[in-house]
Design an enzyme around this catalytic site. Structure first.
Site, PDB file in Angstrom:
ATOM      1  N   GLY A  75       0.807  -1.218   0.000  1.00  0.00           N
ATOM      2  CA  GLY A  75       0.000   0.000   0.000  1.00  0.00           C
ATOM      3  C   GLY A  75       0.839   1.266   0.000  1.00  0.00           C
ATOM      4  N   GLN A 183      -7.804  -0.388   3.066  1.00  0.00           N
ATOM      5  CA  GLN A 183      -8.696  -0.985   4.070  1.00  0.00           C
ATOM      6  C   GLN A 183      -9.980  -1.536   3.449  1.00  0.00           C
ATOM      7  OE1 GLN A 183      -8.387  -1.586   7.374  1.00  0.00           O
ATOM      8  NE2 GLN A 183      -6.306  -0.811   7.383  1.00  0.00           N
ATOM      9  N   SER A 203      -3.396  -3.517  -0.836  1.00  0.00           N
ATOM     10  CA  SER A 203      -2.270  -4.223  -0.227  1.00  0.00           C
ATOM     11  C   SER A 203      -2.674  -5.621   0.228  1.00  0.00           C
ATOM     12  CB  SER A 203      -1.763  -3.411   0.968  1.00  0.00           C
ATOM     13  OG  SER A 203      -0.747  -4.122   1.637  1.00  0.00           O
ATOM     14  N   GLY A 204      -1.840  -6.617  -0.077  1.00  0.00           N
ATOM     15  CA  GLY A 204      -2.168  -8.016   0.197  1.00  0.00           C
ATOM     16  C   GLY A 204      -2.429  -8.357   1.655  1.00  0.00           C
ATOM     17  N   HIS A 205      -1.632  -7.792   2.549  1.00  0.00           N
ATOM     18  CA  HIS A 205      -1.716  -8.260   3.939  1.00  0.00           C
ATOM     19  C   HIS A 205      -2.926  -7.723   4.701  1.00  0.00           C
ATOM     20  CE1 HIS A 205      -0.030  -4.814   6.381  1.00  0.00           C
ATOM     21  NE2 HIS A 205       0.355  -4.428   5.185  1.00  0.00           N
ATOM     22  N   THR A 241      12.323  -7.732 -10.836  1.00  0.00           N
ATOM     23  CA  THR A 241      11.775  -9.072 -11.044  1.00  0.00           C
ATOM     24  C   THR A 241      10.527  -9.244 -10.194  1.00  0.00           C
ATOM     25  OG1 THR A 241      13.972  -9.923 -11.509  1.00  0.00           O
ATOM     26  CG2 THR A 241      12.298 -11.548 -10.887  1.00  0.00           C
ATOM     27  N   CYS A 329       1.943   6.833  21.160  1.00  0.00           N
ATOM     28  CA  CYS A 329       3.025   6.797  22.158  1.00  0.00           C
ATOM     29  C   CYS A 329       4.057   5.744  21.807  1.00  0.00           C
ATOM     30  CB  CYS A 329       2.470   6.488  23.541  1.00  0.00           C
ATOM     31  SG  CYS A 329       1.219   7.652  24.053  1.00  0.00           S
TER      32      CYS A 329
HETATM   33  C1  LIG Z   1      -1.973  -0.491   5.900  1.00  0.00           C
HETATM   34  C2  LIG Z   1      -2.330   0.718   5.120  1.00  0.00           C
HETATM   35  C3  LIG Z   1      -1.430   1.296   4.204  1.00  0.00           C
HETATM   36  C4  LIG Z   1      -0.033   0.778   4.034  1.00  0.00           C
HETATM   37  O1  LIG Z   1       0.005  -0.467   3.364  1.00  0.00           O
HETATM   38  P1  LIG Z   1       1.339  -1.349   3.457  1.00  0.00           P
HETATM   39  O2  LIG Z   1       1.058  -2.494   2.548  1.00  0.00           O
HETATM   40  O3  LIG Z   1       1.482  -1.759   4.882  1.00  0.00           O
HETATM   41  O4  LIG Z   1       2.458  -0.506   2.971  1.00  0.00           O
HETATM   42  C5  LIG Z   1      -1.841   2.398   3.486  1.00  0.00           C
HETATM   43  N1  LIG Z   1      -3.073   2.910   3.640  1.00  0.00           N
HETATM   44  C6  LIG Z   1      -3.969   2.388   4.491  1.00  0.00           C
HETATM   45  C7  LIG Z   1      -5.326   2.987   4.600  1.00  0.00           C
HETATM   46  C8  LIG Z   1      -3.625   1.277   5.263  1.00  0.00           C
HETATM   47  O5  LIG Z   1      -4.504   0.775   6.126  1.00  0.00           O
END
Ligand SMILES: *Cc1c(COP(=O)(O)O)cnc(C)c1O
Length: 396
Positions: A75, A183, A203-205, A241, A329
């Site tokens: 992301g 999200q 983003s995959g995770h 790659t 924090c």
């Molecule tokens: C997690 C997140 C990102 C960042 O994505 P990464 O794959 O961790 O770099 C960007 N924008 C939002 C809204 C996110 O929740």
């Protein structure tokens, strides 16, 4: 953390558990089909086909064409690429960008960087629920505005932004529209044409896929150039790659998430609302942050008066519950989150915030346990708070 400790994981906005089916789909691409997709022999052909198949799945999931999907390292890279490269490509037309005050840092810090390069950025206010004010957006548009970047859904408070209306405004005014959908993607339906989206980050995770892989959708005709220079991969727009196992995993995760989206969202929403109802009813001096209904199906975010979110988090962790707090924090700053301040929370209340984000694995028993722990911990923390003591003495 010991393996045996039971954990209730309610921090799915931070990252998600990679699904076993996803890992299984990825594994052969490490040890068996390890060819470089750019090579000519059969072994490489398997990798190349797998990358193409994943690209097709992702394109279908947002109503795009496969050649409009560009793989990135996640992301943050997608956001950086979209905004910096669009700024560079369109600066002849103008140097004004519009975004909002509640964006992820991957967008905000990129915009701040561009300000140092001579671009002008308008940061839109949001209402008390975190929704971008459309009237303010209309007023902010100028002849030299080249890009609007507003997120699809907020990562802290879960609020859905009026993406369709923003896309419409951008289109009418001939301005590019980028949305950080990290999200929202594969959690709520998205159609890039219906919403007039020109660029979209995912983003995959955040969808039970692997970390370090994501994509940027770039509509055909958008001029932006390469961000990573080198080889000719990704139609010469993103060198390096291909992360073949990651791409396969992202494709598989998206396929599974899209197939189960509706029932998953319904289940998460029911549990989320149960959690919200109980916390607001059973813990006094508490409010819900974010939109009451128009929010991500799995997001609950509370502000508890008279306590520190960090202390609450640590005690929840001891009770086996993973959550997240609205203050930063832990990252070495005492400032509460920019999102909580943007929705108008006073500092001391923003500091007492807790974000809980559910997954399809979350059960009603989990929620019952978590609510019980929150009640116990909040009561205990308040009993140690001089502020709370004063407040009680004053007869409330
Ligand atoms: C997690 C997140 C990102 C960042 O994505 P990464 O794959 O961790 O770099 C960007 N924008 C939002 C809204 C996110 O929740």
């Amino acid at each position: 953390m010991s393996d045996a400790k039971r954990v209730i994981y309610l921090d799915n906005a931070a990252t998600t558990r990679t699904r076993p089916e996803v890992v299984e789909a990825m594994l052969p691409f490490f040890t068996q089909y390890y060819g470089n997709p750019s090579s000519v022999y059969d072994l490489a052909g398997v990798s190349k086909k797998a990358v193409g198949d994943a690209r097709q799945i992702l394109a279908d999931s947002i109503g795009a064409k496969p050649q409009e999907i560009y793989f990135t390292a996640g992301g943050s890279e997608s956001d950086n690429w979209a905004i910096k490269a669009a700024a560079e490509a369109y600066q002849q037309k103008g140097r004004h960008i519009i975004t909002s005050k509640v964006e992820h840092h991957a967008v905000l810090h990129t915009c701040q960087y561009l300000e140092k390069q001579g671009f002008e950025v308008t940061y839109l206010d949001v209402d008390e629920h975190g929704v971008v004010k459309l009237e303010e957006l209309k007023k902010a548009i100028r002849p030299d505005t080249i890009l609007i970047s507003v997120m699809f859904a907020n990562n802290e408070i879960g609020t859905m932004e009026p993406v369709k209306a923003i896309g419409q405004l951008a289109k009418e005014n001939g301005i590019l529209f980028h949305t950080d959908a990290v999200q929202a993607y594969a959690h709520v339906p998205i159609d890039v044409d219906a919403y007039h989206i020109d660029m979209l980050s995912a983003s995959g995770h955040k969808l039970n896929g692997p970390k370090g892989i994501g994509f940027l959708y770039i509509r055909t005709g958008v001029k932006i150039r390469s961000f990573i220079h080198g080889g000719a991969q990704e139609r010469k727009r993103r060198a390096g790659t291909e992360n073949v196992p990651g791409i396969v995993g992202l494709g598989k995760a998206a396929q599974l998430a899209m197939a189960t989206m509706e029932e998953r969202a319904a289940k998460e929403k029911a549990l989320r609302d149960y959690l919200i109802r109980r916390v607001l009813a059973e813990v006094p001096y508490t409010r819900l942050n974010g939109h009451p209904t128009d929010r991500l199906p799995n997001n609950a975010n509370f502000a508890f008066q008279f306590i520190e979110g960090e202390s609450l988090l640590i005690m929840l962790d001891m009770a086996g519950v993973c959550g997240s707090s609205g203050s930063a924090c832990t990252s070495g700053s005492l400032d509460p989150s920019h999102v909580l301040l943007a929705i108008g929370l006073p500092h001391e209340i923003a500091h007492g915030s807790l974000r809980l984000t559910l997954s399809e694995e979350t059960t009603r028993e989990d929620i019952n346990y978590v609510v019980g722990e929150i009640k116990r911990i909040v009561e205990r923390l308040r009993s140690m708070s001089p502020l709370y003591e004063d407040f009680v003495k004053q007869g409330r």
